[in-house]
Design a protein around this motif. Structure first.
Motif, PDB file in Angstrom:
ATOM      1  N   THR A  86      -7.852   2.339  -9.712  1.00 40.51           N
ATOM      2  CA  THR A  86      -7.597   2.325  -8.361  1.00 40.51           C
ATOM      3  C   THR A  86      -7.225   0.627  -7.915  1.00 40.51           C
ATOM      4  OG1 THR A  86      -8.940   2.714  -7.308  1.00 40.51           O
ATOM      5  CG2 THR A  86      -7.860   4.802  -8.071  1.00 40.51           C
ATOM      6  N   ASP A  87      -8.128  -0.108  -8.183  1.00 36.38           N
ATOM      7  CA  ASP A  87      -8.361  -1.780  -8.222  1.00 36.38           C
ATOM      8  C   ASP A  87      -8.941  -2.190  -8.813  1.00 36.38           C
ATOM      9  OD1 ASP A  87     -11.270  -1.026  -7.555  1.00 36.38           O
ATOM     10  OD2 ASP A  87     -11.231   0.058  -5.685  1.00 36.38           O
ATOM     11  N   SER A  88      -9.183  -3.170  -8.905  1.00 36.89           N
ATOM     12  CA  SER A  88     -10.098  -4.588  -9.395  1.00 36.89           C
ATOM     13  C   SER A  88     -11.250  -4.339 -10.410  1.00 36.89           C
ATOM     14  CB  SER A  88      -9.263  -6.180  -9.294  1.00 36.89           C
ATOM     15  OG  SER A  88      -8.469  -6.503  -9.030  1.00 36.89           O
TER      16      SER A  88
ATOM     17  N   ASP B 114      -3.881  -5.564  -6.813  1.00 35.87           N
ATOM     18  CA  ASP B 114      -4.668  -5.275  -6.020  1.00 35.87           C
ATOM     19  C   ASP B 114      -4.657  -6.133  -4.491  1.00 35.87           C
ATOM     20  OD1 ASP B 114      -6.948  -3.406  -5.346  1.00 35.87           O
ATOM     21  OD2 ASP B 114      -7.790  -4.822  -6.004  1.00 35.87           O
ATOM     22  N   ASP B 115      -4.554  -7.278  -4.601  1.00 40.27           N
ATOM     23  CA  ASP B 115      -4.208  -8.721  -3.608  1.00 40.27           C
ATOM     24  C   ASP B 115      -3.807  -8.432  -2.503  1.00 40.27           C
ATOM     25  OD1 ASP B 115      -6.796 -10.105  -5.143  1.00 40.27           O
ATOM     26  OD2 ASP B 115      -5.808 -11.574  -6.284  1.00 40.27           O
TER      27      ASP B 115
ATOM     28  N   GLU C 247       0.515  -0.655   0.302  1.00 34.85           N
ATOM     29  CA  GLU C 247       0.016  -0.298  -0.160  1.00 34.85           C
ATOM     30  C   GLU C 247       1.022   1.660  -0.248  1.00 34.85           C
ATOM     31  OE1 GLU C 247      -3.011   2.382  -0.504  1.00 34.85           O
ATOM     32  OE2 GLU C 247      -3.377   0.523  -0.151  1.00 34.85           O
TER      33      GLU C 247
ATOM     34  N   CYS D  83      -4.305  -6.704 -11.189  1.00 30.41           N
ATOM     35  CA  CYS D  83      -5.179  -6.857  -9.493  1.00 30.41           C
ATOM     36  C   CYS D  83      -4.354  -8.502  -8.869  1.00 30.41           C
ATOM     37  CB  CYS D  83      -6.277  -8.646 -11.089  1.00 30.41           C
ATOM     38  SG  CYS D  83      -7.201  -6.987 -11.964  1.00 30.41           S
TER      39      CYS D  83
ATOM     40  N   ARG E 266      -2.584  -5.600  -1.730  1.00 28.63           N
ATOM     41  CA  ARG E 266      -2.210  -3.862  -1.228  1.00 28.63           C
ATOM     42  C   ARG E 266      -3.913  -4.142   0.214  1.00 28.63           C
ATOM     43  NH1 ARG E 266      -1.362  -1.782  -6.425  1.00 28.63           N
ATOM     44  NH2 ARG E 266      -3.845  -2.054  -6.132  1.00 28.63           N
ATOM     45  N   ARG E 267      -4.854  -5.004  -0.480  1.00 27.30           N
ATOM     46  CA  ARG E 267      -5.689  -4.930   0.087  1.00 27.30           C
ATOM     47  C   ARG E 267      -6.346  -6.238   0.527  1.00 27.30           C
ATOM     48  NH1 ARG E 267      -5.972  -1.678  -4.447  1.00 27.30           N
ATOM     49  NH2 ARG E 267      -6.413   0.678  -3.323  1.00 27.30           N
TER      50      ARG E 267
END
Length: 185
Positions: A80-82, A115-116, A26, A112, A118-119
């Motif tokens: 900003t995300d998937s 994204d995983d 992040e 993607c 990071r989140r």
């Protein structure tokens, strides 16, 4: 297998490890990487090489470097995300050609996966080592209306540098990503 690894133990607090990995990715401002991607979709196995640039404050970009017939084709990944992913090849948005299952094609897999990292909370974390390098292996699982997606990513235990990843759709491996070079920016 993409990466020959030797299981070295499970140990550690996986929740704390997952939080530390999420925090690292992040806060990561950017990186440049050269990737080798092996795609096994619809009984067709293809190999690509891609230069990928991640920029937290702007769009990600990539340039295909192999095979020679596609070398030089570039693209931009916005969002900003998937869920808000938009892919453009040299300025042309491909709204109608988006993959049926986001995150499982050579064009959108790394975006993607980041994204995983990071989140998402990994469902499993373990340690392995290869060639004297200690790695964290993280497994992500998602059940959706279009089936089950599983992702395994290996990062160095020291510095969290991505090493490789394997992506599965309904139990079948569809992508392998090997990070050939990586530099944080």
């Amino acid at each position: 297998m993409l990466l020959a690894v030797v299981l070295s133990g499970c140990g550690g607090d996986t929740a704390a490890d997952g939080l530390t990995v999420r925090t690292h990715f992040e806060e990561l401002a950017g990186f440049e990487a050269h990737l080798k991607i092996l795609s096994d979709l619809d009984q067709s196995v293809l190999e690509y090489e891609v230069d990928y640039v991640y920029n937290k404050e702007d769009n990600d970009t990539f340039t295909i470097t192999a095979p020679e017939s596609l070398a030089g084709i570039g693209g931009t990944i916005a969002g900003t995300d998937s869920a808000s992913f938009v892919l453009q090849y040299d300025g042309l948005a491909l709204d109608d050609a988006m993959p049926q299952r986001t995150g499982l094609t050579p064009a959108d897999a790394l975006f993607c996966l980041l994204d995983d990292l990071r989140r998402a909370e990994p469902t499993q974390i373990w340690t392995e080592s290869t060639g004297g390098v200690k790695l964290l292996a993280l497994r992500y699982e998602q059940d959706g209306d279009d089936g089950k997606v599983e992702k395994q990513v290996w990062i160095t235990e020291q510095g969290y540098q991505p090493v490789c990843a394997e992506l599965y759709a309904d139990g079948e491996r569809v992508l392998q990503i090997q990070v050939m070079s990586y530099r944080e920016t």
